[in-house]
Design an enzyme around this catalytic site. Sequence first.
Site, PDB file in Angstrom:
ATOM      1  N   GLU A 196       0.642  -1.159  -0.144  1.00  0.00           N
ATOM      2  CA  GLU A 196      -0.061   0.157  -0.213  1.00  0.00           C
ATOM      3  C   GLU A 196       0.582   1.754   0.428  1.00  0.00           C
ATOM      4  O   GLU A 196       1.724   1.255   0.592  1.00  0.00           O
ATOM      5  CB  GLU A 196      -0.644   0.214   1.002  1.00  0.00           C
ATOM      6  CG  GLU A 196      -2.178   0.564   0.833  1.00  0.00           C
ATOM      7  CD  GLU A 196      -3.430   0.581   2.160  1.00  0.00           C
ATOM      8  OE1 GLU A 196      -3.737   1.660   2.265  1.00  0.00           O
ATOM      9  OE2 GLU A 196      -2.652  -0.563   3.315  1.00  0.00           O
ATOM     10  N   ASP A 207       8.785   5.072  -7.949  1.00  0.00           N
ATOM     11  CA  ASP A 207       7.523   6.370  -7.338  1.00  0.00           C
ATOM     12  C   ASP A 207       7.748   7.584  -7.908  1.00  0.00           C
ATOM     13  O   ASP A 207       8.757   8.323  -8.065  1.00  0.00           O
ATOM     14  CB  ASP A 207       7.091   6.365  -5.834  1.00  0.00           C
ATOM     15  CG  ASP A 207       5.269   6.564  -5.890  1.00  0.00           C
ATOM     16  OD1 ASP A 207       4.631   5.455  -6.210  1.00  0.00           O
ATOM     17  OD2 ASP A 207       5.351   8.502  -6.090  1.00  0.00           O
ATOM     18  N   SER A 208       6.425   7.402  -8.862  1.00  0.00           N
ATOM     19  CA  SER A 208       6.882   8.344  -9.927  1.00  0.00           C
ATOM     20  C   SER A 208       5.289   8.992  -9.983  1.00  0.00           C
ATOM     21  O   SER A 208       4.291   8.936  -9.917  1.00  0.00           O
ATOM     22  CB  SER A 208       7.348   8.052 -11.350  1.00  0.00           C
ATOM     23  OG  SER A 208       6.273   6.485 -12.060  1.00  0.00           O
ATOM     24  N   LYS A 225      12.715   8.066 -25.647  1.00  0.00           N
ATOM     25  CA  LYS A 225      11.961   8.725 -24.563  1.00  0.00           C
ATOM     26  C   LYS A 225      13.320   8.756 -22.712  1.00  0.00           C
ATOM     27  O   LYS A 225      13.633   9.530 -22.070  1.00  0.00           O
ATOM     28  CB  LYS A 225      10.909   7.787 -23.942  1.00  0.00           C
ATOM     29  CG  LYS A 225      11.072   8.337 -22.447  1.00  0.00           C
ATOM     30  CD  LYS A 225       9.293   7.092 -22.031  1.00  0.00           C
ATOM     31  CE  LYS A 225       8.495   7.857 -20.683  1.00  0.00           C
ATOM     32  NZ  LYS A 225       7.198   6.720 -19.821  1.00  0.00           N
TER      33      LYS A 225
HETATM   34  P1  ITT Z   1       4.062   0.563  -9.691  1.00  0.00           P
HETATM   35  O1  ITT Z   1       3.970   1.483  -8.199  1.00  0.00           O
HETATM   36  O2  ITT Z   1       4.394  -1.128  -8.717  1.00  0.00           O
HETATM   37  O3  ITT Z   1       6.076   0.499  -9.415  1.00  0.00           O
HETATM   38  P2  ITT Z   1       2.369   1.848 -10.631  1.00  0.00           P
HETATM   39  O4  ITT Z   1       1.544   2.228 -11.910  1.00  0.00           O
HETATM   40  O5  ITT Z   1       1.007   2.018  -9.658  1.00  0.00           O
HETATM   41  O6  ITT Z   1       3.429   0.907 -10.637  1.00  0.00           O
HETATM   42  P3  ITT Z   1       3.679   4.285  -9.353  1.00  0.00           P
HETATM   43  O7  ITT Z   1       2.710   4.192  -8.356  1.00  0.00           O
HETATM   44  O8  ITT Z   1       4.811   5.170  -9.530  1.00  0.00           O
HETATM   45  O9  ITT Z   1       3.908   3.426 -10.096  1.00  0.00           O
HETATM   46  O10 ITT Z   1       2.191   5.348 -10.359  1.00  0.00           O
HETATM   47  C1  ITT Z   1       3.046   6.037 -12.008  1.00  0.00           C
HETATM   48  C2  ITT Z   1       1.753   6.862 -12.038  1.00  0.00           C
HETATM   49  O11 ITT Z   1       2.258   8.018 -12.789  1.00  0.00           O
HETATM   50  C3  ITT Z   1       1.493   5.609 -12.981  1.00  0.00           C
HETATM   51  O12 ITT Z   1       0.632   4.970 -13.114  1.00  0.00           O
HETATM   52  C4  ITT Z   1       1.394   6.636 -14.219  1.00  0.00           C
HETATM   53  O13 ITT Z   1       0.207   6.559 -14.514  1.00  0.00           O
HETATM   54  C5  ITT Z   1       1.709   7.980 -14.131  1.00  0.00           C
HETATM   55  N1  ITT Z   1       3.513   8.116 -14.773  1.00  0.00           N
HETATM   56  C6  ITT Z   1       4.766   8.212 -13.920  1.00  0.00           C
HETATM   57  N2  ITT Z   1       5.545   7.773 -15.355  1.00  0.00           N
HETATM   58  C7  ITT Z   1       5.191   8.128 -15.961  1.00  0.00           C
HETATM   59  C8  ITT Z   1       5.873   7.849 -17.434  1.00  0.00           C
HETATM   60  O14 ITT Z   1       6.977   7.898 -17.402  1.00  0.00           O
HETATM   61  N3  ITT Z   1       4.956   8.157 -18.861  1.00  0.00           N
HETATM   62  C9  ITT Z   1       3.778   8.149 -18.186  1.00  0.00           C
HETATM   63  N4  ITT Z   1       3.150   8.680 -17.365  1.00  0.00           N
HETATM   64  C10 ITT Z   1       3.735   8.265 -16.373  1.00  0.00           C
END
Ligand code: ITT
Length: 193
Positions: free
Chosen positions: A38, A67-68, A171
């Site tokens: 979580e 985390d992004s 990218k």
């Molecule tokens: P994990 O937590 O399992 O790594 P997640 O997709 O849930 O996978 P995050 O919690 O870090 O990852 O959420 C990041 C979200 O932000 C991701 O689902 C995208 O919607 C957006 N995001 C992050 N990096 C991105 C990128 O390079 N290009 C486009 N959208 C991005």
Amino acid sequence: MKKLVFATKNKNKLAEVKNLLSGTDIELINAEKNFDPEETGETFEQNALIKARAAAELMNMPAIADDSGLVVDALNGRPGVHSSRYEATDEKRINKLLNELKNIPEEKRTARFLCSVAIVSEKGNELFKTTRVCEGKITFSPKGVHGFGYDPVFYLPGKNATMAELTMEEKNTVSHRSRAFKQAAEWLLENYG
Ligand code: ITT
């Protein structure tokens, strides 16, 4: 080889980072299927640490996590750490974002992607963390077929293209994730294993 678990369920992140680290001495192991911590942190860094620690505990190995998310100025920083929870699918997330910005003019549509990377030991001790940024603007409609998430509506002025119009290799020359992982890789190559 320097082996560590990459704590992610996101196959696109995994592909980008494996592409970035190919040719280095670093081998990423996929997290187990039941990896699903979580994300209760209030910052990208806190959530990166939560994910890395959860994977280290699950796999009994050192771990790295990302985390992004997308920070939009006209939305006071939203969706931010809630980028993946903003809506249920990429398409819905993009539609919601464009709808929220529908009255915002081009010059006020500034935004940035952030990526925090954390590395922890197999006991969960923090070893390294960094946060990197990629600046851009939100378009009025999606364009491009590559990438994932908000890439089709994230415009890069320096490239005159959306992130989704770039190949993965392109990218990886500009993205928040590539910048953060390049720093992490430098740290790993100097300090780890
Ligand atoms: P994990 O937590 O399992 O790594 P997640 O997709 O849930 O996978 P995050 O919690 O870090 O990852 O959420 C990041 C979200 O932000 C991701 O689902 C995208 O919607 C957006 N995001 C992050 N990096 C991105 C990128 O390079 N290009 C486009 N959208 C991005």
